[in-house]
Structures are given as C-alpha cells and as structure tokens.
Design a protein around this motif. Structure first.
Motif: not given
Length: 438
Positions: A209-216, A218-227, A426-432
């Motif tokens: 149950e927690v994994a499903e929430v966290l996976r969502t 991770v998918e919604k958080t910005s995908a990082g800075v372009i190299d 946890i979304h703070k850590l996900v974002f980082e």
C-alpha cells in the motif's frame, strides 16, 4: 433567545454543559449524574439520537444507523465559516468525536476495539476537513497527528497481539498501520506458524500500500535537471520548431513568401549518461521505525529506475548490508532488528567503500543522530564524504506525523555544512532524490 441572569444565553449554557461532560469523561472514568442527565435532555431537545452520548457506540456505527449525520460530521471542526445558530448541535457532535477518539480507557484491547477506534479516528480526520488518513500530511496539524499516532500505538501495545495473530478470524479484523507494523517487526522473532504467517501478510499488505503511494509521488515529481553537457539527439521528435523559426527569420523571402531554413535547432532532453549510485543508510533503532519503513520502500522504488544503482545499509550498534534484497522491501524489513543503540561510524565504515564516483553519488542518512558514543567521529566521516563531492542528505524523519527529535548538535553542524536535515513528509526526500538521480 434572551440572555439569562449574568448575561449568558441559554445556548451558551447548554454548550458549556456538553463540554463540561466531555472534560469529565476524558479525565475520569466515573460518570457525573447531573451532567449526564442535563446532556441527555439537551441532545433530546436537539432531535439527535441519544446514542451520541454513549462512548461504546462508534461514530461509524452511529452514521450507519443515522445516515443523515454523515454530512454533519464532515468538516465539523474545519477552519471555515459555520452556520450561525447551530453552535449547541455542533458542540454535541464535536463532543462525540473527541470522546470516542481521545478517551481510550485502560486495560486490554481486542482486535475489534482497535479497528473501531481507527474508524473513529478516520471520522475525526474528516471532521478536521481532511481525508481519512490525511491529517498526518496536513500542514499545521503535525502535533495533533503525533498525538493520534501515540494513541494508536498505545492501543496496539495493550492488545494481546500474539493471541490475535494465532487466530485467523481475529487476525482478519486487523488492518495494517504504522503502529501495528512496528509491533509486528519488534515481535516477529517470537512468532511462528499461523501467527507468523498472519504477521507477514499484514506487513506485506502495508508495504504494498505504501509502495503504491510513493511510486505515484516519484512519478509525479519533476524529473531532474537536464544535463547540458550532452548534445541533443538530432531526431525529429526533439526538433525545437519555435527556436528554429526564430533563428532563421533573417532568411525570410518576401518575394517567395517563404522562410528558408539553413539551420535546425533541437531540444535538450538528455539527463545523465552514467549510472548514479544511491547509498541509503538507515538507523534501525526503535525511534526511527516510521522513517526506516518509508525509506526502505522508497529505496526499492528507485532501485527499479534505469541508471540508478541502489545500496542499502541498516545499523544500530552493528551494521548490515541489505543491498541483495533492496528490490523487495518486505524481505528487508524481515531482516531488520528494531532497537539497540546507534553506532554511526560502523555504518560509515561499511558505506564509504561503496563510493567509487563521488560526484555521481548521493548518500541518504536516516537517523535521529543520537549516537551511542561520541558524536565527533560520525560527523568527521560525514564531512569527509561531503567534501569529496558526494551529495549528502541527512534525514531526521519522513514519518506519519512529520515530527522527529534530532540531536541539536548534529542539526547545527549539518546546517553549517550546507546540508540541513530533512524532516517532514516524504515528498521532500522524493523531490531531492528525483532531481539528482534522473
């Protein structure tokens, strides 16, 4: 209604009676006959069911019997405008929610009583204007969420959990929660047979149950800075049409009424070209259970991403490398042993050899940083890792309430170092992590 003697209206008096009864019930198991009789009269005059005053009747059961009350409980205590003139009715309903959630009594607790309390707690959260289970993520309600988590933890401790788990019918009444999972992880070495199987099923269900929430998340958080060091691929899907037109405007032919393009421009889409290494170090002492569970699950999610090499270490007075099981958080949790002291340097000694490319490595250290011995050796190790180019992220909590005590000495040191401790949802850590790893 005209005010009574002393300037207090009848409605104000009735509200006071209801709240006096509530306070009396919360702080003493003995009934106050005068308050009980007066409250019965008030509730009857309001046309509300007398079961509202019976703490033995759950809010969920009350709503099933009187469906119209459901809408009244929703947002009952939310910070919003309420209709004037219904203060006494609201006081009666608020008293029901508060009494059922905060008057947990003493003595043994059954599986049914625990689940009934959790349902009442869900109605309390709805009354606060949140979704069931959402109060812990609501800004400004961290302390209240911590109180609810504490009440649930106390109820779980008062339940004969081993006996409940050994009975399939009773075990089926349980729904997993962090308080329950913590007790199961603490007691798993004492379980066997049917009890152990039921415990594993509850842990597995909670992890999924927690994994499903966290996976969502991770998918919604910005995908990082372009190299920007990686040239864009010159393929049609990456063509930057707007920039191409703008850069070729000097080639416009008024005679032909055509734009002649002699240069094409493409969008930068590349991120990292080499695998990033994520090293997660988890303090498995009893005070960090919530964060440990969440971060173990999060590590497994990032382990499933392309070009991310995840390593997982858990420690108390000793350290254990759990990397072989990082893809399965259930197996990780079954191999942890909650409790004991904190010996961070032992974990650092295991983690540092895993750093092969510092600038392409992130180390997440989850702990309250209250060390078993001197604090300086662990900090010196962390500082050396940080100075080498590793992105170091200290995490004080990513738990249900977002509230966690962190050693003040470490908190200040990390702030001065430029790596402040992450605490909260946890979304703070996900974002980082998402911005560094992808």
């Amino acid at each position: 209604m005209p005010p009574e003697a002393g300037g207090q209206s009848a409605d104000e008096t009735r509200r006071q009676v209801l709240y006096w009864r509530l306070m009396s019930r919360l702080f003493s198991p003995d009934e106050q006959p005068a308050l009980e009789t007066a409250s019965l009269g008030i509730v009857g005059d309001l046309g509300l069911p007398l079961a509202l005053l019976d703490p033995g009747v759950s809010v969920d059961n009350l709503v099933q019997r009187f469906p119209d009350l459901a809408a009244e409980f929703e947002g009952l205590m939310a910070d919003k405008e309420h209709e004037a003139g219904d203060e006494v009715r609201r006081a009666a309903l608020v008293s029901k929610l508060l009494l059922n959630v905060f008057a947990t009594g003493s003595g043994n607790v059954t599986a049914g009583q625990l689940e009934s309390w959790k349902q009442d707690a869900a109605w309390f959260e709805r009354g606060m204007g949140c979704e069931a289970g959402g109060l812990r993520h609501s800004p400004g309600n961290e302390e209240l969420a911590k109180v609810l988590a504490g009440l649930e933890g106390d109820l779980v401790k008062r339940m004969h959990l081993r006996e409940v788990l050994a009975d399939p019918a009773l075990a089926a009444q349980l729904t997993p929660s962090m308080s329950l999972i913590e007790q199961l992880l603490r007691d798993k070495s004492n379980l066997s047979g049917v009890a152990l199987a039921n415990a594993k099923a509850l842990i597995r269900k909670y992890v999924d149950e927690v994994a499903e929430v966290l996976r969502t998340q991770v998918e919604k958080t910005s995908a990082g800075v372009i190299d920007r060091s990686v040239p864009p691929k010159r393929v049609f899907r990456n063509l930057d049409v707007q920039r191409t037109i703008w850069k070729n405007l000097t080639n416009w032919s008024a005679e032909d009424e055509r734009l002649y393009v002699d240069r094409l421009f493409y969008k930068q889409t590349a991120h990292r070209t080499t695998p990033a290494r994520l090293i997660v170090v988890v303090d498995q002492s009893g005070s960090m259970t919530d964060s440990m569970v969440n971060c173990t699950i999060l590590a497994s999610i990032f382990a499933g991403l392309p070009k991310v090499d995840v390593h997982l270490i858990a420690y108390d007075t000793r350290a254990i490398d759990l990397t072989p099981w990082v893809h399965d958080p259930f197996e990780v949790l079954m191999r942890t042993n909650l409790g004991g002291g904190n010996n961070g340097p032992v974990a650092m000694a295991m983690a540092r050899p895993k750093i092969s490319d510092p600038r392409n490595t992130v180390m997440v250290w989850i702990s309250d940083f209250y060390e078993f011995g001197a604090s300086q050796p662990l900090y010196e190790g962390i500082e050396a890792v940080y100075r080498s180019g590793v992105k170091f992220i200290p995490v004080g909590s990513v738990n249900s309430s977002g509230v966690q005590s962190v050693d003040p000495w470490f908190r200040k040191k990390f702030k001065d170092l430029g790596t402040p401790v992450i605490s909260g949802h946890i979304h703070k850590l996900v974002f980082e992590l998402k911005n560094f790893l992808t």
